[in-house]
Design a protein around this motif. Structure first.
Motif, PDB file in Angstrom:
ATOM      1  N   SER A  69      12.813  20.857 -43.199  1.00  0.00           N
ATOM      2  CA  SER A  69      11.528  20.132 -44.717  1.00  0.00           C
ATOM      3  C   SER A  69      11.829  18.653 -45.289  1.00  0.00           C
ATOM      4  N   ILE A  70      13.055  18.277 -45.898  1.00  0.00           N
ATOM      5  CA  ILE A  70      13.644  17.084 -46.430  1.00  0.00           C
ATOM      6  C   ILE A  70      13.382  16.076 -45.210  1.00  0.00           C
ATOM      7  N   ARG A  71      14.077  16.388 -44.510  1.00  0.00           N
ATOM      8  CA  ARG A  71      14.672  15.373 -43.245  1.00  0.00           C
ATOM      9  C   ARG A  71      12.944  14.766 -42.283  1.00  0.00           C
ATOM     10  N   LYS A  72      12.086  15.872 -42.175  1.00  0.00           N
ATOM     11  CA  LYS A  72      11.011  15.604 -42.001  1.00  0.00           C
ATOM     12  C   LYS A  72      10.112  15.032 -42.685  1.00  0.00           C
ATOM     13  N   TYR A  73      10.251  15.070 -43.938  1.00  0.00           N
ATOM     14  CA  TYR A  73       9.354  14.392 -45.112  1.00  0.00           C
ATOM     15  C   TYR A  73       9.847  12.901 -45.355  1.00  0.00           C
ATOM     16  N   LEU A  74      10.690  12.830 -45.365  1.00  0.00           N
ATOM     17  CA  LEU A  74      11.331  11.854 -45.305  1.00  0.00           C
ATOM     18  C   LEU A  74      11.495  10.723 -43.990  1.00  0.00           C
ATOM     19  N   PHE A  75      11.368  11.551 -43.088  1.00  0.00           N
ATOM     20  CA  PHE A  75      11.064  10.822 -41.427  1.00  0.00           C
ATOM     21  C   PHE A  75       9.835  10.187 -41.264  1.00  0.00           C
ATOM     22  N   ARG A  76       8.304  11.057 -41.896  1.00  0.00           N
ATOM     23  CA  ARG A  76       7.687  10.665 -42.144  1.00  0.00           C
ATOM     24  C   ARG A  76       7.309   9.347 -42.859  1.00  0.00           C
ATOM     25  N   GLU A  77       7.667   9.512 -44.477  1.00  0.00           N
ATOM     26  CA  GLU A  77       7.560   8.289 -45.039  1.00  0.00           C
ATOM     27  C   GLU A  77       8.527   7.248 -44.818  1.00  0.00           C
ATOM     28  N   MET A  78       9.638   7.572 -43.804  1.00  0.00           N
ATOM     29  CA  MET A  78      10.066   5.911 -43.248  1.00  0.00           C
ATOM     30  C   MET A  78       8.699   5.570 -42.319  1.00  0.00           C
ATOM     31  N   LYS A  79       8.342   6.151 -41.504  1.00  0.00           N
ATOM     32  CA  LYS A  79       6.749   5.555 -40.160  1.00  0.00           C
ATOM     33  C   LYS A  79       6.310   4.994 -41.076  1.00  0.00           C
ATOM     34  N   TYR A  80       5.788   5.696 -42.331  1.00  0.00           N
ATOM     35  CA  TYR A  80       4.427   5.115 -42.539  1.00  0.00           C
ATOM     36  C   TYR A  80       4.579   3.626 -43.338  1.00  0.00           C
ATOM     37  N   TYR A  81       6.265   3.606 -43.739  1.00  0.00           N
ATOM     38  CA  TYR A  81       6.228   2.113 -44.714  1.00  0.00           C
ATOM     39  C   TYR A  81       7.049   1.491 -43.317  1.00  0.00           C
ATOM     40  N   ARG A 108       4.916   1.367 -40.336  1.00  0.00           N
ATOM     41  CA  ARG A 108       3.759   0.920 -39.744  1.00  0.00           C
ATOM     42  C   ARG A 108       3.034  -0.304 -41.300  1.00  0.00           C
ATOM     43  N   LEU A 109       3.531  -0.093 -42.545  1.00  0.00           N
ATOM     44  CA  LEU A 109       2.648  -0.615 -42.891  1.00  0.00           C
ATOM     45  C   LEU A 109       3.799  -2.515 -43.738  1.00  0.00           C
ATOM     46  N   GLN A 110       4.730  -2.133 -42.281  1.00  0.00           N
ATOM     47  CA  GLN A 110       5.594  -3.554 -42.944  1.00  0.00           C
ATOM     48  C   GLN A 110       6.124  -3.587 -43.922  1.00  0.00           C
ATOM     49  N   LYS A 111       6.224  -2.459 -44.334  1.00  0.00           N
ATOM     50  CA  LYS A 111       7.806  -2.993 -45.760  1.00  0.00           C
ATOM     51  C   LYS A 111       9.015  -2.058 -45.271  1.00  0.00           C
ATOM     52  N   PHE A 112       9.369  -2.895 -44.508  1.00  0.00           N
ATOM     53  CA  PHE A 112      10.505  -2.734 -43.922  1.00  0.00           C
ATOM     54  C   PHE A 112      11.954  -2.165 -44.929  1.00  0.00           C
ATOM     55  N   GLU A 113      11.547  -2.886 -45.910  1.00  0.00           N
ATOM     56  CA  GLU A 113      12.811  -2.699 -46.571  1.00  0.00           C
ATOM     57  C   GLU A 113      13.080  -1.481 -47.832  1.00  0.00           C
ATOM     58  N   LYS A 114      11.775  -1.195 -48.102  1.00  0.00           N
ATOM     59  CA  LYS A 114      11.633   0.466 -47.832  1.00  0.00           C
ATOM     60  C   LYS A 114      12.310   1.474 -46.966  1.00  0.00           C
ATOM     61  N   ALA A 115      11.918   1.358 -45.716  1.00  0.00           N
ATOM     62  CA  ALA A 115      11.595   2.043 -44.339  1.00  0.00           C
ATOM     63  C   ALA A 115      13.552   1.993 -44.183  1.00  0.00           C
ATOM     64  N   LEU A 116      13.800   1.015 -44.317  1.00  0.00           N
ATOM     65  CA  LEU A 116      15.458   0.667 -43.997  1.00  0.00           C
ATOM     66  C   LEU A 116      15.890   1.829 -45.465  1.00  0.00           C
ATOM     67  N   ASP A 117      15.560   1.777 -46.815  1.00  0.00           N
ATOM     68  CA  ASP A 117      16.165   2.798 -47.640  1.00  0.00           C
ATOM     69  C   ASP A 117      15.950   4.056 -47.552  1.00  0.00           C
ATOM     70  N   LEU A 118      14.665   4.734 -46.829  1.00  0.00           N
ATOM     71  CA  LEU A 118      14.458   5.770 -45.994  1.00  0.00           C
ATOM     72  C   LEU A 118      15.438   6.069 -45.490  1.00  0.00           C
ATOM     73  N   LYS A 119      15.756   5.455 -44.407  1.00  0.00           N
ATOM     74  CA  LYS A 119      16.375   5.002 -42.634  1.00  0.00           C
ATOM     75  C   LYS A 119      18.042   6.136 -43.133  1.00  0.00           C
ATOM     76  N   THR A 120      18.161   5.460 -44.543  1.00  0.00           N
ATOM     77  CA  THR A 120      19.800   4.769 -45.234  1.00  0.00           C
ATOM     78  C   THR A 120      19.624   6.832 -45.699  1.00  0.00           C
ATOM     79  N   LYS A 121      18.862   7.163 -46.373  1.00  0.00           N
ATOM     80  CA  LYS A 121      19.141   8.516 -47.194  1.00  0.00           C
ATOM     81  C   LYS A 121      18.843   9.354 -46.140  1.00  0.00           C
ATOM     82  N   ILE A 122      18.091   9.324 -44.677  1.00  0.00           N
ATOM     83  CA  ILE A 122      18.280  10.689 -43.631  1.00  0.00           C
ATOM     84  C   ILE A 122      19.757  10.323 -43.088  1.00  0.00           C
TER      85      ILE A 122
END
Length: 463
Positions: A216-228, A230-244
């Protein structure tokens, strides 16, 4: 459910029986007849149990060993699983020597307070009178708990201090982020609200991790990464990818403790499922090609021995290669080999793999023959190995990273001069993916270990 533990295979506590113990993570139980005396965890079961036959034991350990008749063990996938399973079994079974050591300084609970900014702490004792405080444990090894908390703090930063005037030191290195002390001095209410929300979300995710809700944690982080993204907030998306990626590393396909209790042979069953799923996937692919081309191709009749190869270097310097061997889905470290690449500086990974394949071929009958070879790479790497191993009918596949891990297969048809006919299989999440990733990661670790050895050796001047 706990009754299954008492039906585990009990092995005579003798040094002669150590060969039956694997070198993988797990928990072990010492028995006096049918009474559990002690439960412990190990990264390497064989080495840990062997240590009890040492002459240099503490007095309390000597007292334990004098009573032991038998031992049992349960194999698990990761160090995290062994840590959680050990704590659960001690809590349920209350072995004599674990209970007698509960006042020992080594025993720890993980404690999460119920405050405006919940803190993550460790405690020697569980205070039953304090309500609404989450306690996880007890854990016999304080050192293991501290290492574990240090690992997860990089993924879900948390505070372990009271509110103070200035932000803490850990906030400057991202381990207490956002820092409650810093949040409290924010004047903008909207910004403050978002920071509080972010901090509490970290605590919530950390609690779920301690409760083994990894999927469930992984799914949440993956959804958040996709969300950011789409918003082109790539630094935040990369941070979430690293967390995963960090989460995947420390959990390594964590399985709920209750499944190990229900089925103490779960580890073996999982390995069989992984091998069967991989074998079925590759065979289905080969059979499809057979129907299309009406030509006999290599396919897997058995899948007992898998070898994986990886290359490690620093800008072409100190190039090393690894060969790791898995028997029935389990690493067999006695069959690991590393290679110091002899080609001149500037050779590619493909050239290095060709050299390794030729050197491996010399020892095919001495070291044994694999049922499947995995190389870390794509078409070029697969082709390098296939051309050398082709006449021995050993299937070679490559493992390529991407949005989804993929297997690259080279089908050799009609013995043509240009016989590189590649196909790519996307590996779905599941048993086969867990197996190939685990094998690839082990090959990568082993190659890097020897590469670092060569590099460090170069720093020492020759006499």
């Amino acid at each position: 459910m706990i009754s299954n533990i008492f039906r585990l295979n009990k092995i005579d506590f003798s040094k002669n029986n150590l060969n039956s113990v694997p070198e993988i993570p797990g928990i072990y139980i010492f028995w006096k007849e049918n009474s559990a005396l002690y439960i412990g965890k190990a990264i390497n079961l064989k080495k840990r149990i062997a240590s009890y036959f040492s002459l240099n034991l503490y007095e309390k350990t000597k007292r334990l060993i004098r009573e032991v008749n038998y031992f049992s063990f349960i194999k698990v996938n990761s160090n995290l699983e062994s840590l959680l399973l050990e704590a659960y079994l001690i809590k349920k079974i209350k072995p004599k020597y674990n209970v007698s050591l509960k006042d020992d300084k080594n025993y720890l609970y993980i404690k999460i307070t119920n405050e405006k900014y919940p803190r993550v702490l460790t405690a020697r004792k569980k205070d039953e009178d304090i309500k609404d405080i989450l306690f996880i444990g007890p854990f016999p090894s304080a050192n293991n708990v501290k290492i574990f908390l240090k690992s997860i703090r990089k993924i879900f930063p948390y505070s372990d201090h009271n509110l103070q005037k200035n932000k803490c030191l850990y906030s400057q290195i991202g381990l207490c982020d956002p820092c409650p002390s810093e949040i409290e001095i924010i004047n903008n209410l909207d910004e403050k609200y978002l920071k509080i929300k972010e901090y509490k979300k970290n605590i919530s995710l950390l609690k779920n991790l301690l409760k083994r809700r990894v999927k469930s944690i992984r799914k949440y982080l993956f959804r958040e990464m996709k969300y950011y993204s789409r918003l082109q907030k790539f630094e935040k998306a990369l941070d979430l990818k690293t967390k995963i990626e960090n989460l995947d590393y420390i959990t390594q396909a964590t399985i709920p403790v209750k499944y190990y209790i229900e089925n103490p042979n779960l580890y073996e069953d999982i390995r069989k499922k992984e091998l069967n799923e991989l074998k079925k996937m590759i065979n289905q692919f080969y059979n499809l090609k057979y129907e299309i081309f009406k030509n006999k191709v290599n396919y897997l009749k058995k899948l007992n021995r898998i070898e994986c190869y990886d290359i490690s270097h620093f800008s072409g310097n100190f190039t090393s290669a690894s060969m790791v061997t898995f028997i029935n889905g389990v690493p067999e470290k006695n069959l690991y080999r590393y290679f110091r690449i002899k080609q001149k500086l500037g050779g590619s990974d493909t050239d290095s793999l060709k050299e390794v394949a030729l050197r491996r071929l010399k020892y095919l009958h001495i070291w044994g023959s694999p049922d499947l070879v995995i190389v870390d790479g794509g078409k070029a790497q697969v082709s390098a190995f296939t051309k050398i191993f082709k006449e021995y009918n050993i299937p070679v596949v490559g493992l390529v990273k991407g949005k989804k891990e993929s297997l690259v297969i080279n089908i050799n048809l009609n013995n043509r001069k240009n016989n590189d006919n590649f196909s790519v299989i996307k590996i779905p999440y599941g048993n086969a993916l867990n197996l190939v990733q685990r094998i690839r990661n082990e090959a990568h670790r082993f190659a890097q270990k020897y590469h670092h050895h060569l590099f460090n050796k170069s720093l020492i001047p020759e006499r």
